[in-house]
Design a protein around this motif. Structure first.
Motif, short mmCIF file in Angstrom:
data_model
loop_
_atom_site.label_atom_id
_atom_site.label_comp_id
_atom_site.label_asym_id
_atom_site.label_seq_id
_atom_site.Cartn_x
_atom_site.Cartn_y
_atom_site.Cartn_z
N SER A 1 -33.12 3.89 2.12
CA SER A 1 -33.19 3.15 0.87
C SER A 1 -31.93 3.40 0.04
O SER A 1 -31.29 4.44 0.16
CB SER A 1 -34.44 3.54 0.09
N GLU A 2 -31.60 2.46 -0.82
CA GLU A 2 -30.40 2.55 -1.63
C GLU A 2 -30.69 3.27 -2.94
O GLU A 2 -31.76 3.11 -3.53
CB GLU A 2 -29.85 1.16 -1.91
N TRP A 3 -29.73 4.03 -3.41
CA TRP A 3 -29.85 4.79 -4.65
C TRP A 3 -29.04 4.13 -5.75
O TRP A 3 -28.03 3.49 -5.48
CB TRP A 3 -29.33 6.21 -4.42
N VAL A 4 -29.50 4.29 -6.99
CA VAL A 4 -28.76 3.82 -8.16
C VAL A 4 -28.74 4.92 -9.21
O VAL A 4 -29.60 5.80 -9.23
CB VAL A 4 -29.37 2.54 -8.78
N VAL A 5 -27.74 4.87 -10.06
CA VAL A 5 -27.66 5.73 -11.24
C VAL A 5 -28.13 4.87 -12.41
O VAL A 5 -27.77 3.70 -12.51
CB VAL A 5 -26.22 6.23 -11.46
N TYR A 6 -28.95 5.43 -13.28
CA TYR A 6 -29.49 4.67 -14.40
C TYR A 6 -29.25 5.38 -15.72
O TYR A 6 -29.11 6.61 -15.77
CB TYR A 6 -30.99 4.40 -14.21
N VAL A 7 -29.18 4.61 -16.79
CA VAL A 7 -29.08 5.13 -18.15
C VAL A 7 -30.25 4.57 -18.93
O VAL A 7 -30.46 3.35 -18.97
CB VAL A 7 -27.75 4.71 -18.83
N ILE A 8 -31.05 5.47 -19.52
CA ILE A 8 -32.16 5.05 -20.37
C ILE A 8 -31.92 5.59 -21.78
O ILE A 8 -31.18 6.56 -21.97
CB ILE A 8 -33.53 5.52 -19.83
N GLN A 9 -32.53 4.91 -22.76
CA GLN A 9 -32.38 5.34 -24.15
C GLN A 9 -33.76 5.50 -24.77
O GLN A 9 -34.63 4.65 -24.62
CB GLN A 9 -31.59 4.32 -24.96
N SER A 10 -33.93 6.60 -25.48
CA SER A 10 -35.17 6.83 -26.22
C SER A 10 -35.27 5.82 -27.35
O SER A 10 -34.31 5.55 -28.06
CB SER A 10 -35.19 8.25 -26.79
N GLN A 11 -36.45 5.26 -27.53
CA GLN A 11 -36.70 4.34 -28.63
C GLN A 11 -37.19 5.08 -29.88
O GLN A 11 -37.48 4.48 -30.90
CB GLN A 11 -37.72 3.28 -28.20
N TRP A 58 -38.98 5.25 -23.58
CA TRP A 58 -37.62 5.04 -23.09
C TRP A 58 -37.43 3.59 -22.67
O TRP A 58 -38.38 2.95 -22.22
CB TRP A 58 -37.35 5.95 -21.89
N LYS A 59 -36.20 3.11 -22.80
CA LYS A 59 -35.85 1.75 -22.39
C LYS A 59 -34.64 1.82 -21.47
O LYS A 59 -33.69 2.55 -21.76
CB LYS A 59 -35.53 0.91 -23.64
N LEU A 60 -34.68 1.05 -20.40
CA LEU A 60 -33.55 1.00 -19.47
C LEU A 60 -32.38 0.30 -20.14
O LEU A 60 -32.52 -0.79 -20.69
CB LEU A 60 -33.94 0.25 -18.20
N ARG A 61 -31.20 0.93 -20.11
CA ARG A 61 -30.00 0.35 -20.70
C ARG A 61 -29.05 -0.22 -19.64
O ARG A 61 -28.47 -1.27 -19.85
CB ARG A 61 -29.26 1.37 -21.56
N CYS A 62 -28.85 0.48 -18.53
CA CYS A 62 -28.00 -0.07 -17.47
C CYS A 62 -28.18 0.74 -16.19
O CYS A 62 -28.75 1.83 -16.20
CB CYS A 62 -26.53 -0.09 -17.88
N THR A 63 -27.73 0.15 -15.09
CA THR A 63 -27.73 0.83 -13.80
C THR A 63 -26.33 0.72 -13.18
O THR A 63 -25.58 -0.21 -13.49
CB THR A 63 -28.76 0.25 -12.82
N TYR A 64 -25.99 1.68 -12.34
CA TYR A 64 -24.74 1.69 -11.59
C TYR A 64 -25.07 1.88 -10.12
O TYR A 64 -25.94 2.64 -9.77
CB TYR A 64 -23.85 2.86 -12.05
N GLY A 65 -24.35 1.21 -9.28
CA GLY A 65 -24.57 1.40 -7.85
C GLY A 65 -24.90 0.08 -7.21
O GLY A 65 -24.87 -0.95 -7.85
N THR A 66 -25.08 0.14 -5.96
CA THR A 66 -25.94 1.03 -5.19
C THR A 66 -25.12 2.04 -4.38
O THR A 66 -23.95 1.83 -4.11
CB THR A 66 -26.83 0.24 -4.21
#
Length: 109
Positions: A1-11, A58-66
């Motif tokens: 499976s492919e991996w991603v890096v994610y950035v989340i922000q607290s609301q 938390w809310k997803l802000r962006c992803t990087y990858g795969t």
């Protein structure tokens, strides 16, 4: 499976050391399933980091990858965090689509 890096922000709003209102904290991680991982951070299903449980929701802000494997994703996560980041430093970076993101990392040094 492919991996991603994610950035989340607290609301959850927070205050700066001087007492001024500020945006919620940011958190960076890596996973093979961003939707599941976000649900874990938000306490909807079991799992998630101890740090994120204190700053829900938390809310997803962006992803990087795969990335091909966890090792490569963790290298990318580390590189993202290392962009001038030290304990308590608020950094800025641009997402792949050009949106500027503010990031606060709490790292053990």
């Amino acid at each position: 499976s492919e991996w991603v890096v994610y950035v989340i922000q607290s609301q959850q709003p927070r205050k700066t050391a001087s007492g001024k209102p500020a945006e919620g904290f940011f958190y960076v991680g890596c996973t093979t399933d961003v939707e599941r991982r976000l649900r874990q951070h938000n306490g909807e299903i079991k799992g998630g980091a101890k740090y994120t449980s204190k700053h829900r929701p938390w809310k997803l802000r962006c992803t990087y990858g795969t990335y091909a494997d966890r090792s490569e994703a963790m290298k990318a996560e580390k590189a993202l965090k290392a962009k001038g980041v030290v304990k308590g430093y608020v950094g800025r970076l641009k997402t792949p689509n050009g949106v500027e993101v503010r990031i606060l990392f709490k790292m053990r040094v």
